[in-house]
Structures are given as structure tokens and as C-alpha cells.
Design an enzyme around this catalytic site. Sequence first.
Site: not given
Lengths: 247, 247
Positions: B135-137, B185
Site C-alpha cells: 500500500v502507498c510507498t 495507491a
Amino acid sequence: MTSAKTTRRTVLTGVAAAAAFGLTTGTAHAETNGPRIGILLYDGFSLLDPTGPAEVLSRLPGATVTMIAEHRGPVRTDTRDVALLAERSMAEVHRLDVLLVPGAGNRGTVAAMENRVLLDWIRRIHRHTTWTTSVCTGSLILGAAGLLRDRATTYWASADYLEKTFGVRYVPERYVQVGKVVTAAGVSAGIDLALYLASLLAGEETARGIQLAVEYDPRPPFDSGDAATASPELKALALKLLADSQE
Amino acid sequence: MTSAKTTRRTVLTGVAAAAAFGLTTGTAHAETNGPRIGILLYDGFSLLDPTGPAEVLSRLPGATVTMIAEHRGPVRTDTRDVALLAERSMAEVHRLDVLLVPGAGNRGTVAAMENRVLLDWIRRIHRHTTWTTSVCTGSLILGAAGLLRDRATTYWASADYLEKTFGVRYVPERYVQVGKVVTAAGVSAGIDLALYLASLLAGEETARGIQLAVEYDPRPPFDSGDAATASPELKALALKLLADSQE
């Protein structure tokens, strides 16, 4: 592995862009004038109920978000798989700008509704809050504390219980505001509630900035989250999945 | 306050309805054939990144969700306000069906990308997973572990970094699947990812049941979560709010 290397690297482009738009770079955590947000944990809470709002509200300028429980230490979720740390005991917290009461499975909700120490603390904190809020079955706990009036929302499967027990009208919205009490629907609705609270506490532009900060542009792969349009079979399956995951 | 009273009360109507639809009432937590889901925590992670997926995936029949870190114990978020408990150390975990790597602020992400013990563990676990996810970074950490191919997604402000550092194409979707690697994202996109994973692991009907179980029918009060349509000013504000809340 060197700290020099670490401090030089940035994986987020445009972090320094704020200055270009005249946004002063604050030292938010040193500020003491941001909202004091307290989230009440109790055994058997549902993980996303407190953590969705905490993610959003922690981005408010100067905000502090504190997890609070009857006693400091780990508090387990309804599945017992995961624990969040309560940083403060209820006895240590006397004033909050925002109180948020998450929901739980049946076991956790009923135990909280029957815990007089917890209900007394909620009533005491509520006297001075700007906003007293709940997610999911957390509104039943606010109801048990005598804080609901007129109408509220809650988890879809608790709507009948809410109406019959507290004599308030169930409104099937993501969040419902009555005076300074704002109740949210089930679990993930806490994120929508938190963005609304962010706009009340810091203005719409900041709330919009936080929404982008958490990239909240939801696109669920299915369209099955609304109890009003769900089949009886799907409702039964949802409740079975919840029950089986909890015991 | 008596346990007899507690066990008699139910605040969720229709809990027993499952039987009416021929759904057998399982004892999910006693089962050992459900997916073993591990979520890797590290200092400075963003709270919703692991907790949104954990809420969804913990409802899968027979699933276990385990928070894992380099060492057992509390692991703090990017704001340092909140801590989740890691139940297992990386050394204790050798096999997982699903690995999920959450994202963090700049500090946490960079430190994780430079932590060879952590990267080695990810690579070792990945060999036997059914799904390796982020998720995310978190996708940058998968990239540092050498696990990204062709295309991926990440937090919107890390898209350039992803492309330049790992030579993979950034795709602005909520989640992107390449083989058994599924990247999501930013932050809240982990919930969409988790519902997709639920459908892969247990079928679409179960995923739909879980979506209703967590009442995921998102209705954000604003429409500002998409970086592709956000103004430069709003992007700068979002990054400033993140930066200020972290240090």
C-alpha cells in the site's frame, strides 16, 4: 544505511513545493493550539473504526491524537488478532476537543454499554468537547451514556436496536450531526466522518488537502457496501463472516 | 454487568439469520486452512495502510492476520501519536500466504528501503506467497527488494521516484497486479486492494459480503482525493499537512 544518506533522500516529490505557494512551514507538533483528539478504545473494538479517523484527523494542523482506554497498554480488536496501544488511561484524560467512540462486535459493544466507569467518563468528557463522535456501534455506547437525541446513525445491522433502545430515529447516512454529537455508520464510514470533522475544525480547504494527502478517491471493486440495496442473503453472509471472524 | 446479561443481549439484528440461508456456522478461528496473512510494520508507517486491509482481510473465512516487525512490540506511526503491536518478529515468521507491506512518510520509507534485514526477509517470504502486496510507498520497499516488474502503483507524490528508481511504469489506479505482486495507491487505497484480494482468495461473493460487513459504501464529503485532477496548490497543501504532522 548511513543517516546522512537517509536524510538526503526524498521519495515524495514536491515536499518543498509548499513554500512556492506561500504556505508557511510550521512545526505542528510543537504547537499546543491544535485540536486535542481522543479515541476511546475498549476490548473487542473493530480495527478500522478508530484507525480510519485517526489517519485523517492526525493530519490537522497542530492536532494530537491519543488512544485512550480504561487502562494503558494493548487493547485487542474483535478478531483478537491485532492490538492497538492505549497511550493514556481514562483517569489521566480530563479534557478533549474531539471524543471519538469506535464500534465493536456484539461482545465488545455490549460490554462497553454495561461498563459504568466508561460511560461516566464519556459523559464527563462530553461536557467540554467541541465534538463528541462515534463510528459504527459506537453510537449505541453514546446512547447508553444518554447522549443521543432525535436521530443518529449506526451500523446497518444495529439500526433496529438503536431505535428501540434509545428512541432515536436511525438515519441511513454516512454521518449524522445533532448538535455537537456526530454519529457515523459502520466501520469505513469513520473516514467520511473524519473528513467532515476536519472541515468543521480547520475549514474545507484543509479537509480537501487531507483527502488528497490520504489519496481518498475510493473505487471499491464491487458495489455491495449499502445495506439498503443488499439482498437478505448477502446480509446474512456479511453477518456470518463477522461472527465467524470474532470467536 | 453480569455475564449472563451480556451473553443474552445482542445489538446486531439478524446474527442468527445465516442458518436460514443454509450458511453453516463455522468456527473460523479454530480452522487452520484459511489464509495466513502477514502485515509488515516498521517505524514510521502510516496508520491506515495496514489497518484498512487488516479490517477487510480478517473477515476472510479461517484467516489469521498477524502484525510482524523486526522486533515484537509496539511500532509507532509516522505522527508518533499511535502504536500498533507487532505480534511476531520477522525471525519467527517463515511462510505467509499473503504479505502486505504498508507505506510510510519519507523517513520511514527511506529507512525501510535501506534496511537489509527487512529487505532480505521480504524476499525470503515472497518466494512462497500466493500474493505479495503493498500500500502507498510500500511499493517502493518492494522495489528496493527487487520485486517490481513492468508496472506498479504507489502514492501519487512518489510516482516519479518509482519510475526513475526502479524503471517500472507508474499506473494511476487504485491497485495494479503484475503476476503475484499487487501494489496499491496511497493510504486509503489499501481498502480497495483488500477487497480485490478477498475476491482472489475466497471468491467474489465472499468479497461482497465483507464489503457489506464493513459497510464500505464510501461517500466522501468532498471530491478531492484524486491527484490527477488536483490543483498544484492543493497538492502542495496536502504534502505540507503530511510533513507538518510528522515531525
